[in-house]
Design a protein around this motif. Structure first.
Motif, PDB file in Angstrom:
ATOM      1  N   ASP A  82       0.827  -1.413   0.111  1.00 54.50           N
ATOM      2  CA  ASP A  82      -0.038   0.085   0.057  1.00 54.50           C
ATOM      3  C   ASP A  82       0.733   1.191  -0.028  1.00 54.50           C
ATOM      4  N   ASP A  83       2.078   1.232  -0.310  1.00 48.58           N
ATOM      5  CA  ASP A  83       2.756   2.296  -0.594  1.00 48.58           C
ATOM      6  C   ASP A  83       2.664   2.967  -1.949  1.00 48.58           C
ATOM      7  N   THR A  84       3.090   4.173  -2.254  1.00 46.41           N
ATOM      8  CA  THR A  84       3.008   4.791  -3.351  1.00 46.41           C
ATOM      9  C   THR A  84       4.502   4.495  -4.170  1.00 46.41           C
ATOM     10  N   ILE A  85       4.300   3.961  -5.346  1.00 46.87           N
ATOM     11  CA  ILE A  85       5.203   3.877  -6.385  1.00 46.87           C
ATOM     12  C   ILE A  85       5.224   5.062  -7.593  1.00 46.87           C
ATOM     13  N   GLU A  86       6.104   6.095  -7.503  1.00 43.65           N
ATOM     14  CA  GLU A  86       6.090   6.780  -8.653  1.00 43.65           C
ATOM     15  C   GLU A  86       7.081   6.739  -9.589  1.00 43.65           C
ATOM     16  N   ILE A  87       6.780   6.538 -10.737  1.00 44.50           N
ATOM     17  CA  ILE A  87       7.563   6.361 -11.940  1.00 44.50           C
ATOM     18  C   ILE A  87       7.766   7.960 -12.379  1.00 44.50           C
ATOM     19  N   LYS A  88       9.097   8.163 -12.273  1.00 43.85           N
ATOM     20  CA  LYS A  88       9.413   9.646 -12.511  1.00 43.85           C
ATOM     21  C   LYS A  88       9.705  10.061 -14.073  1.00 43.85           C
ATOM     22  N   THR A  89       9.285  10.892 -14.402  1.00 44.85           N
ATOM     23  CA  THR A  89       9.531  11.536 -15.872  1.00 44.85           C
ATOM     24  C   THR A  89      11.226  11.377 -16.519  1.00 44.85           C
ATOM     25  N   ASN A  90      12.031  12.021 -15.470  1.00 42.71           N
ATOM     26  CA  ASN A  90      13.307  12.056 -15.742  1.00 42.71           C
ATOM     27  C   ASN A  90      14.092  10.605 -15.454  1.00 42.71           C
ATOM     28  N   ASP A  91      13.385   9.903 -14.707  1.00 40.13           N
ATOM     29  CA  ASP A  91      14.063   8.441 -14.646  1.00 40.13           C
ATOM     30  C   ASP A  91      13.916   7.623 -15.712  1.00 40.13           C
ATOM     31  N   ILE A  92      12.655   7.789 -16.251  1.00 37.65           N
ATOM     32  CA  ILE A  92      12.376   6.788 -17.640  1.00 37.65           C
ATOM     33  C   ILE A  92      13.099   7.424 -18.854  1.00 37.65           C
ATOM     34  N   TYR A  93      12.927   8.955 -19.029  1.00 35.39           N
ATOM     35  CA  TYR A  93      13.572   9.368 -20.112  1.00 35.39           C
ATOM     36  C   TYR A  93      15.035   9.283 -20.073  1.00 35.39           C
ATOM     37  N   GLY A  94      15.538   9.432 -18.651  1.00 29.75           N
ATOM     38  CA  GLY A  94      17.032   9.182 -18.451  1.00 29.75           C
ATOM     39  C   GLY A  94      17.422   7.577 -18.928  1.00 29.75           C
ATOM     40  N   LYS A  95      16.700   6.707 -18.554  1.00 28.26           N
ATOM     41  CA  LYS A  95      16.885   5.147 -18.930  1.00 28.26           C
ATOM     42  C   LYS A  95      17.033   5.200 -20.397  1.00 28.26           C
ATOM     43  N   TYR A  96      16.081   5.984 -21.080  1.00 29.08           N
ATOM     44  CA  TYR A  96      16.120   5.787 -22.584  1.00 29.08           C
ATOM     45  C   TYR A  96      16.992   6.341 -23.182  1.00 29.08           C
ATOM     46  N   THR A  97      17.552   7.492 -22.774  1.00 31.59           N
ATOM     47  CA  THR A  97      18.635   8.180 -23.197  1.00 31.59           C
ATOM     48  C   THR A  97      19.839   7.209 -22.868  1.00 31.59           C
ATOM     49  N   ASP A  98      19.874   6.790 -21.901  1.00 32.38           N
ATOM     50  CA  ASP A  98      21.284   5.864 -21.966  1.00 32.38           C
ATOM     51  C   ASP A  98      21.123   4.467 -22.659  1.00 32.38           C
ATOM     52  N   SER A  99      19.966   4.083 -23.318  1.00 33.69           N
ATOM     53  CA  SER A  99      19.870   2.862 -24.144  1.00 33.69           C
ATOM     54  C   SER A  99      20.322   3.189 -25.479  1.00 33.69           C
ATOM     55  N   SER A 100      20.642   2.018 -26.453  1.00 35.43           N
ATOM     56  CA  SER A 100      21.237   2.306 -27.444  1.00 35.43           C
ATOM     57  C   SER A 100      20.247   3.022 -28.416  1.00 35.43           C
ATOM     58  N   GLU A 101      18.972   2.637 -28.145  1.00 35.65           N
ATOM     59  CA  GLU A 101      17.885   3.245 -28.989  1.00 35.65           C
ATOM     60  C   GLU A 101      17.784   5.006 -28.910  1.00 35.65           C
ATOM     61  N   GLY A 102      17.973   5.216 -27.655  1.00 39.10           N
ATOM     62  CA  GLY A 102      17.910   6.495 -27.133  1.00 39.10           C
ATOM     63  C   GLY A 102      19.290   7.338 -27.756  1.00 39.10           C
ATOM     64  N   THR A 103      20.440   6.474 -27.786  1.00 40.77           N
ATOM     65  CA  THR A 103      21.830   6.974 -28.200  1.00 40.77           C
ATOM     66  C   THR A 103      21.579   7.307 -29.592  1.00 40.77           C
ATOM     67  N   LYS A 104      20.776   6.666 -30.499  1.00 40.05           N
ATOM     68  CA  LYS A 104      20.588   6.866 -31.925  1.00 40.05           C
ATOM     69  C   LYS A 104      19.815   8.242 -31.980  1.00 40.05           C
ATOM     70  N   LEU A 105      18.811   8.214 -31.308  1.00 34.94           N
ATOM     71  CA  LEU A 105      17.855   9.379 -31.645  1.00 34.94           C
ATOM     72  C   LEU A 105      18.594  10.644 -31.172  1.00 34.94           C
ATOM     73  N   TYR A 106      19.615  10.759 -30.155  1.00 30.08           N
ATOM     74  CA  TYR A 106      20.203  11.742 -29.835  1.00 30.08           C
ATOM     75  C   TYR A 106      21.323  12.234 -30.980  1.00 30.08           C
ATOM     76  N   TYR A 107      21.891  11.029 -31.463  1.00 29.00           N
ATOM     77  CA  TYR A 107      22.909  10.988 -32.452  1.00 29.00           C
ATOM     78  C   TYR A 107      22.284  11.953 -33.701  1.00 29.00           C
ATOM     79  N   ASP A 108      20.941  11.526 -34.188  1.00 33.48           N
ATOM     80  CA  ASP A 108      20.512  11.963 -35.201  1.00 33.48           C
ATOM     81  C   ASP A 108      19.954  13.719 -34.936  1.00 33.48           C
ATOM     82  N   ALA A 109      19.718  13.862 -33.673  1.00 34.44           N
ATOM     83  CA  ALA A 109      19.332  15.255 -33.344  1.00 34.44           C
ATOM     84  C   ALA A 109      20.532  16.142 -33.343  1.00 34.44           C
ATOM     85  N   VAL A 110      21.624  15.596 -32.583  1.00 38.58           N
ATOM     86  CA  VAL A 110      22.892  16.327 -32.507  1.00 38.58           C
ATOM     87  C   VAL A 110      23.575  16.673 -33.767  1.00 38.58           C
TER      88      VAL A 110
END
Lengths: 650, 645
Positions: free
Chosen positions: B45-73
C-alpha cells in the motif's frame, strides 16, 4: 522517420477511436515532460543564433511515441515486484530511494543472528514475508494470534525464514539463469567451454560486464554433466584434474566482489534480477490468488536411474540392477541407524545412483578411481567371469559388453583396419561415425565419443509436477504411479525438532520401513506388509516407487525396479508434496516437520514450475496491473496500457 | 516541423467527438503531475512513482536513445556549422538555400498538378506534401529541404575530400606503402586488404568431398586442357580466355573479374584463403621481419591463433594456424611429382594428357572394370589435381620411368620446349611461362601475358585459375617478389584510383578502373563507383556513417565550445561508436578465424585420405598403360589399376 512515426500514431489512435477508448478530456492532451524538455540539445559558446530544431523536445517526443510507454510498463512491474519482495540490493535502488533495507541486507542480518534490526524493519515493510493463517490473516509466530492493522509485533522464526528462503531462491535462480545462457553450446568447441567467448558476446552487446580483454586467466574446460544449474559459480573438479568455475560471478556482478576497486559490472542487476522478479511476481500471484494450483500440483522431487538393456549389455544390466537392489536393501549398521535426515538420504541417493550410472556406462578409469564402484564391479565379475570382464585394446582398458567397452572395441576394429590402409574403410559407417564424416581423426572421434558417454545422462532428478512431467520410461508407467496422491500420503515427514512427535513419527517410519529390527538384529521383512502403500515403500528411510510385479527377479523386494522392455528404472522419491504439507498453518506442513526455510524453498520450486504452465504469466500481469490502481499522468501511456490491457479499463 | 503533441491532440479531438459516450465520468483518466509519468499502489500500500526524468534518462542511456540523440545532434551540428564552414568544393549556404526554395516551389507545383489529376483541392494536396515530411507550414518545409541538402552535400564533400585517407585505412597501408601496424590503425577499424582477382573456372562434377577417387566427365577434361592451352598461349590474354571459356557465369562477361576481394568477401575458402596463404606464406613472406605479425593480421591470422585440432576428456590440443597452413598446404600435399617445400606444382602436360585422352573410355577395345575412376583422365585428375590448396602450373612434360612399378609410381619431369617447331612437338609461338624459384629450384611457371603468375586451386565448384591482378602486398615496401615480373608496380592508392582516364589526376598505368580499355566512359565511371562504394561501406567501418559526426565535432567551430544539455549523451554516442566498431572488428576476426579452422581441418582430412591409405589413389602409371592389351589384366579385379568403387 517522421512519416513513419506519424503513420504509427494515426494507426494507434484510429484503433483507439474504434474501441471508444479515447480519454475524456479532449481539450488538451496531458504530456509528462522531462524537466529540461524545452532546453537546447547543444549549446555553443559564443553563438547567439538559434539553431533550428535544436531542442530536446524533438528527442523526447520521438521517445514518447516509440518506446516510453513499454518502458513504463516494464518499470511499473519491476518496481511493483520490488515492492513485494524488497529491492534486491543497493545497486537496484531507483534514484532518490534511500533509507530502505534491501533484501540482501535483511538476509545477511538474519544470517548474522545478532538482533535482526534490519531484518525486522524489512519484514515490517514487506507483507509478502508475513506469516498468514489460512484465512489470510497476519498472525504471530504461534499461528493463531491475529495481528491487527497498525499493531506492532516482533517478527518470528517463520517470517525470518521467509527472508532467508527468498534470498536463497533468488541466488539459486541467478545461477540457474546464467547457466541457461551458457548451456546453448554457442561458447563450446569440441566439448570445451570458453567463458571468454561468453563474456565477449556480452561485452559486444553493450552489457555491463568486466572487459574480457583485461583478463588473462581464462581457461577452456569441459563442464561435467554433474555440475547442477545452480552451481554455475561454484568450483568443481574437472575431468582434467583441475578445479574450475563455469562462470566467475564478479565478472557479471561487481557488488559481490570483496575488492572495493573491482571494475564495475552490473549485468546481473540489470538483466537477470528483473527477469527473476518478473517470475517471482507470477508465482506470488499463484500464492495469493490460486494457491490451490501450487498445493495440489502433486509436486515430486525425484531421482531416477535408468539402466539400458541394449543387446551387448543385457546380461550386465540384469546383474547390475540386482546388485543395486541388494545395495539399497543393505542393512543398517546399528539399532538406531535408520536414516531420518532427508538431506543425508538425498545425498546418499544421489551418490548411489551416480555410482551405478558410471558402472552402467562401463567407464573403466572412473570405476577404477571409485573404490565402491570398483568393488561392485569386482563382485559382479566374481559371480560370473563374463560379467564385467576386463580387456585392453589400443591401450585402453575397458569392461566388455558395456557402452564404453563397445566403443573401445569399435575403435580397435577401425584402428586395425586403418593400419592396413585399405581405402574401403572410408565408406565404413563406423569409420565415418568416428571421423564425423571426415572432420576429425579416428583417435579424436574415439575421444569425443568417450566424452559423450561420460556426459550421458542416465539420471533424471529434480522437482516435477503432474501437469508437466518428465519423459521417463517408454510406457509412461512411472509417471502414472509417481503422481498418485497415495505417494504423498506414504511419504512420512519427520519433525526432528520436536522430541515427542519425532519419536512418534520415527515409530511410524520404522513400522513402514522394509528393514526391521527384531530380536537384536536388522532384517528385511519376509514380505511386504498388508498395509504397505501400493505405490511407495520405505527402505532404510529412503523412499522408492513401487511397481506391479518383480522386474528384476522373483524376489518381492525387486518391485522397486521397473522394466519397460529396453531399460530398467529405479525411482527414488525424495519429496512428495500435497496440500497439507504446503499449508501455511498446519500440523502436517513442511514448516512444522522440516522448518520454514525448507517449506518456502519447496513452495518456491513448485510455484516456479506451475507458473510456467498455462496462461499464468498473462493472468498474473493483468492481476498486478489491476492491483496497482495506476494513476496516469501522460496520455500516451494511458493509451498504451488501455490498448494492451483493455480489461483493466472495463 | 510539427510538434507531435499538436498532431496527436488534433486527431484525439476528432476521435473524442466520435466517442463521447465513453466520457461519463467527471474524473479525468489522465491527470497532470509535475515530473511524474504514473503512480501506482505498491504491494504494501505504498505509493510508487515512475518519474519522468528517470524513464527518459534510462531511455537516453539505451542504444535506441543514443541513436535518437545522435540524429538530433548531427542535425544541430550541420545546421550550425554549414553556413560557417569555408571548405573548398563545398557549395555555399546561400546556394543551398536557393535550391531548397526551388524545391518548395516545385512542391507547390506538384500540389497543383496533383489537385488537378486527383480532382482535389490545392490546399488538400499541399497538406499531403507537408504531412509526408512531418511539416506544419511552408517555412518548416523549407527547413526540411535545406537540412536534407546540407547533409547530402556535406557527406559527399567529406567522402571526396577524405578519399586518400579513407583509402589508406581501407587498404591497410600508410603513405610510404608500408603495412600499417595493427596498433597504429584507427581504433578498431578493420583494413580490408583488398585483392583484385580474375579467374577462369572450369566446373567439375566430381564429388567435392571425394579426395582420391573423384570422376570428371569427358567434356570437363576437354575443357580443362582447352583452358590451360590457351592460358599458355601468349596470343591470348587471360581476360580473353575467361570471357570465352570460364564456367563462372557471374564473372565470365566481366572477363573473369570477380571485383574487389576483401577480407569480408564471401568466396570459397580455397579461393580467398588460398590466395592469402599463397601470398603471405607459401610465397615466402614468413620471414622474421618486423612486419610479419601484421602480414598475418592482414589475413585474419594472429601468429598465436590456434585451431583446436583434438580434445580428450582431459586434454585440449591446439595447433598454430600458421604452422598448419605450411603443413597441410605444402608438406602434406604429395603428388607423383613428389613432396613440396614451398608450393605444390602441376606439370602442364597433366592437363594435356587429361584433355587428349578425355574421350578414350576404351582404347584398343579395353575398358577398366572399375569404371570411369580408372580411366586415364580420372587417374591423373586424382593424382595431380584433386587437392584443395593452391598450386602453380609448370612447363614440364611427364613420363613414367618404369611402367611396371606401381608402388614407387614415380614420374620423370622435363622442361618442354614450346618453341620447337618439329613435327609432333607441342609448339606455341609465345608461351606465358615465367621463371621463379619454386621448391628450391628455378622453374618456369604459368603466368599471364603481363607476367602475373596464375594460381590454380580446386574448390567445391571445380578448378579455378586465378590471376592476382593486384595483390595487397605487391606494391608495398614488403617487396614481395613472387610473380611480379619485371614491370614497375603501380601503387595501391593509384591502382584503386577514383579518377577516370580522362581526368587530369588519373594516374595512368594499370588500374582497377581500366581493366578493360574502352571508349565507353560509363564503364570507367562504374568501376570508380565500385571503389567508392567499398570505401563508404559499413563493411569497412561499421560506424562509417558516424565519421561525419566525428568530423563536425572536431571542427574548430565547436571544439571546446560545445555543451550537451545532458552530459551523458556525448559520452554515450562516443561509446556507442566505439563499441560498434569494436564489435564488428572482433566479430569479423572470429569469422575469418572460423573459416581458417574449417578449411585447415578439411585439408588435414583430405591429406590423410590421400596419403594414409595405400590404395586410396589409383597409381599414376595406370594412366600410361591404359589400352595396352598386354597390361589389360591390371584393370581387372585383382589388378594394380582395379579399385572397388
Amino acid at each position: 522517420m517522421s512519416t513513419n512515426k506519424k503513420g504509427v500514431r494515426l494507426a494507434v489512435l484510429s484503433v483507439i477511436a474504434l474501441l471508444g477508448l479515447t480519454a475524456c478530456n479532449e481539450s488538451s492532451e496531458v504530456v509528462a515532460k522531462p524537466s529540461n524538455y524545452d532546453d537546447p540539445i547543444i549549446t555553443i559558446t559564443g553563438n547567439e543564433d538559434e539553431i533550428h530544431h535544436n531542442v530536446l523536445s524533438i528527442i523526447y517526443d520521438a521517445m514518447r511515441e516509440s518506446g516510453v510507454s513499454s518502458k513504463v510498463l516494464d518499470e511499473s512491474l519491476y518496481r511493483y515486484a520490488s515492492s513485494v519482495f524488497g529491492y534486491y540490493n543497493s545497486v537496484t535502488l531507483p534514484e532518490g530511494v534511500t533509507d530502505v533495507v534491501t533484501l540482501k541486507e535483511a538476509a545477511k542480518d538474519v544470517e548474522a543472528n545478532a538482533g535482526y534490526a534490519k531484518a525486522y524493519k524489512f519484514i515490517k515493510e514487506h507483507k509478502a514475508y508475513w506469516y498468514y493463517n489460512e484465512e489470510g490473516e497476519h498472525v504471530k509466530e504461534d499461528g493463531t494470534t491475529v495481528i491487527k492493522d497498525g499493531e506492532d509485533w516482533t517478527p518470528g522464526t517463520t517470517e525470518l525464514g521467509h527472508v532467508t528462503a527468498k534470498w536463497n531462491a533468488i541466488e539459486a535462480r541467478i545461477a540457474e539463469d546464467m547457466y541457461s545462457r551458457v548451456s546453448s553450446g554457442s561458447y563450446t568447441t569440441k566439448n570445451y567451454f570458453s567463458e571468454k567467448e561468453f563474456l565477449r558476446s556480452l561485452h559486444e552487446a553493450g552489457e555491463s560486464v568486466v572487459d574480457y580483454q583485461t583478463i588473462d586467466t581464462f581457461t577452456k574446460f569441459i563442464i561435467p554433466y554433474t555440475v547442477e544449474e545452480d552451481e554455475v559459480f561454484d568450483l568443481f573438479d574437472g575431468y582434467d584434474g583441475a578445479q574450475h568455475r563455469v562462470l566467475t560471478r564478479e565478472y557479471y556482478q561487481s557488488s559481490v566482489s570483496d575488492d572495493a576497486n573491482a571494475p564495475e559490472a552490473t549485468y546481473i542487476e540489470d538483466e537477470i534480477i528483473p527477469n527473476i522478479y518478473n517470475d517471482l511476481l507470477i508465482e506470488q500471484y499463484l500464492l495469493d490468488e490460486d494457491v490451490a494450483s501450487v498445493r495440489n500440483s502433486r509436486a515430486r522431487k525425484i531421482n531416477v536411474l535408468k539402466i539400458e538393456k541394449y543387446s551387448s549389455f543385457t546380461n550386465n544390466a540384469d546383474m547390475l540392477v540386482k546388485k543395486l537392489v541388494e545395495e539399497i536393501y543393505a542393512l543398517p549398521v546399528s539399532a538406531t541407524s535408520l536414516e531420518t535426515n532427508q538431506e543425508v538420504i538425498e545425498e546418499n541417493g544421489n551418490k548411489l545412483f551416480e555410482k551405478y550410472s558410471i558402472i552402467a556406462k562401463g567407464l573403466y578409469e572412473q570405476i577404477q578411481a571409485n573404490d565402491d564402484a570398483k568393488q561392485i564391479v569386482d563382485d559382479l565379475h566374481a559371480l560370473a567371469s563374463d560379467i564385467y570382464e576386463v580387456e585392453t585394446k589400443q591401450g585402453q582398458s575397458y569392461y566388455k559388453s558395456t557402452t564404453y567397452g563397445d566403443l573401445v572395441e569399435d575403435y580397435d576394429k577401425i584402428e586395425t583396419v586403418l593400419a592396413e590402409k585399405k581405402f574401403d574403410l572410408l565408406s565404413d559407417t563406423k569409420y565415418t561415425s568416428f571421423t564425423s564424416s571426415g572432420t576429425r581423426s579416428v583417435k579424436e572421434g574415439f575421444e569425443q565419443q568417450k566424452i559423450d558417454i561420460m556426459q550421458a545422462q542416465n539420471i533424471t532428478k529434480g522437482w516435477y509436477i503432474q501437469s508437466s512431467t518428465p519423459t521417463l520410461d517408454s510406457n509412461g508407467t512411472i509417471n502414472d504411479r509417481l503422481f498418485k496422491l497415495s505417494v504423498a500420503n506414504a511419504k512420512i515427514e519427520l519433525d526432528e525438532t520436536n522430541d515427542s512427535e519425532f519419536a512418534a513419527h520415527y515409530a511410524d517410519l520404522a513400522k513402514a520401513d522394509r528393514l526391521v529390527y527384531e530380536g537384536g538384529a536388522w532384517k528385511v521383512r519376509d514380505e511386504a506388509s498388508e498395509d504397505e502403500n501400493k505405490f511407495l515403500c520405505s527402505i532404510n528411510g529412503a523412499y522408492y516407487l513401487k511397481f506391479d510385479g518383480q522386474s528384476a527377479g522373483e524376489d518381492w523386494t525387486n518391485d522397486i525396479v521397473y522394466d519397460d522392455g529396453s531399460a530398467y528404472y529405479i525411482v527414488q522419491v525424495f519429496e512428495a508434496a500435497k496440500d497439507a504439507k504446503l499449508r501455511n498453518v498446519s500440523k502436517d506442513n513442511y514448516a512444522h516437520t522440516r522448518g520454514q526455510v525448507f517449506m518456502d524453498e519447496v513452495i518456491d520450486e513448485v510455484a516456479k514450475i506451475v507458473g510456467k504452465t498455462g496462461s499464468y504469466s498473462t493472468l498474473s500481469r493483468e492481476h498486478w496491473l489491476e492491483k496497482m490502481d495506476i494513476k496516469y499522468h501522460d496520455q500516451a501511456i494511458y493509451d498504451y496500457f488501455k490498448s494492451n490491457y483493455p480489461d483493466l479499463f472495463d | 516541423m510539427k510538434k507531435s503533441k499538436l498532431s496527436v491532440g488534433l486527431v484525439a479531438s476528432f476521435i473524442g467527438a466520435l466517442a463521447l459516450s465513453a466520457c461519463n465520468s467527471s474524473t479525468p483518466a489522465v491527470t497532470e503531475k509535475e515530473g511524474s509519468l504514473v503512480e501506482l499502489v505498491g504491494y504494501n500500500d505504498d505509493t510508487i512513482e515512475i518519474k519522468t526524468n528517470d524513464i527518459y534518462g534510462k531511455y537516453t542511456d539505451s542504444s535506441e536513445g543514443t541513436k535518437l540523440y545522435y540524429d538530433a545532434v548531427l542535425e544541430a551540428l550541420i545546421r550550425y556549422e554549414y553556413p560557417k564552414l569555408e571548405l573548398a568544393g563545398l557549395k555555399s549556404f546561400d546556394t543551398l538555400k536557393a535550391e531548397a526554395k526551388d524545391k518548395v516551389e516545385s512542391s507547390k507545383e506538384t500540389a497543383n498538378d496533383n489537385a488537378s489529376s486527383n480532382s482535389t483541392s490545392y490546399a488538400e494536396e499541399w497538406q499531403k506534401i507537408l504531412d509526408s515530411h512531418d511539416c506544419e507550414n511552408e517555412e518548416d518545409l523549407l527547413q526540411y529541404y535545406l537540412y536534407d541538402l546540407e547533409k547530402t552535400e556535406l557527406s559527399d564533400w567529406y567522402a571526396k575530400n577524405n578519399i586518400d585517407s579513407l583509402k589508406n585505412e581501407y587498404l591497410g597501408i600508410d603513405e610510404d606503402w608500408g603495412l600499417v601496424p595493427t596498433a597504429s590503425k584507427v581504433e578498431n577499424v578493420e583494413s580490408l586488404f583488398p585483392y583484385h582477382i580474375l579467374h577462369v573456372l572450369v566446373t567439375l562434377s566430381a564429388d567435392k568431398s571425394d579426395y582420391s577417387r573423384g570422376t570428371i566427365s569427358e567434356s570437363e577434361a576437354t575443357k580443362l586442357w582447352q583452358v590451360v592451352r590457351e592460358l599458355i598461349d601468349g596470343s591470348y590474354s587471360f581476360e580473353d580466355v575467361a570471357f570465352k571459356l570460364s564456367d563462372d557465369t557471374g564473372s565470365k562477361s566481366a572477363y573473369g573479374d570477380v571485383g574487389i576481394m576483401s577480407k569480408k568477401t564471401s568466396f570459397y575458402n580455397e579461393f580467398k584463403l588460398g590466395i592469402y596463404a599463397y601470398d603471405a606464406i607459401l610465397s615466402g613472406i614468413n620471414s622474421n621481419d618486423a612486419s610479419t605479425k601484421d602480414i598475418y593480421a592482414a589475413f585474419g591470422i594472429d601468429e598465436e591463433d590456434k585451431v583446436i585440432t583434438e580434445t580428450t576428456s582431459t586434454n585440449i590440443k591446439e595447433e598454430k594456424v600458421v604452422d598448419m597452413i605450411k603443413e597441410e598446404m605444402v608438406t602434406n600435399v604429395k603428388t607423383p611429382v613428389g613432396a613440396f617445400t614451398t608450393i605444390p606444382t602441376v606439370p602442364y602436360s597433366v592437363f594435356k594428357m587429361i584433355g587428349e585422352v578425355a574421350k578414350d573410355n576404351k582404347i584398343n577395345g579395353l575398358s577398366p572394370e572399375s569404371g570411369d575412376v580408372a580411366l586415364p583422365r580420372n587417374v591423373l585428375y586424382n593424382q595431380f589435381l584433386n587437392f584443395h590448396s593452391p598450386f602453380l602450373v609448370t612447363n614440364e612434360d611427364i613420363a613414367v620411368a618404369d611402367l611396371t612399378d606401381f608402388v614407387n609410381d614415380s614420374v620423370t619431369l622435363t622442361e618442354h620446349d614450346f618453341s620447337n617447331t618439329a613435327a609432333g612437338n607441342f609448339y606455341i609461338q609465345n608461351d606465358n611461362f615465367i621463371e621463379m624459384n619454386v621448391n628450391g629450384a628455378n622453374k618456369k611457371v604459368l603466368a599471364d601475358r603481363n607476367g602475373n603468375v596464375i594460381i590454380g586451386v580446386r574448390s567445391e565448384a571445380g578448378i579455378h585459375f586465378m590471376l592476382m591482378r593486384k595483390s595487397v602486398f605487391k606494391a608495398t615496401n614488403l617487396s614481395v617478389a613472387v610473380g611480379t615480373g619485371t614491370k614497375a608496380d603501380q601503387s595501391l592508392q593509384d591502382y584503386y584510383t577514383t579518377s577516370i582516364p580522362t581526368d587530369a589526376d588519373y594516374p595512368g598505368g594499370e588500374t582497377f578502373v581500366n581493366m578493360k580499355t574502352t571508349n565507353d566512359q560509363s564503364y570507367y565511371k562504374d568501376r570508380v563507383s565500385t571503389i567508392k562504394d567499398e570505401l563508404k561501406s559499413s563493411n569497412f567501418d561499421a560506424a562509417y556513417d558516424y565519421r561525419l559526426y566525428e568530423f563536425l565535432m572536431n571542427s574548430e567551430l565547436v571544439k571546446s565550445k560545445i555543451t550537451f544539455a545532458d552530459s551523458k549523451v556525448e559520452e554515450n554516442i562516443d561509446e556507442y561508436i566505439k563499441l560498434l566498431r569494436e564489435t564488428k572488428s572482433v566479430g569479423d576476426t572470429k569469422s575469418i578465424n572460423d573459416s581458417w579452422q574449417s578449411y585447415l581441418l578439411m585439408l588435414r582430412y583430405q591429406n590423410s585420405v590421400r596419403n594414409d591409405f595405400e590404395d586410396s589413389l589409383i597409381p599414376n602409371t595406370c594412366a600410361f598403360i591404359f589400352g595396352d592389351s598386354t597390361k589389360a589384366d591390371e584393370f581387372k579385379e585383382g589388378g594394380k589399376c582395379y579399385v572397388n568403387k
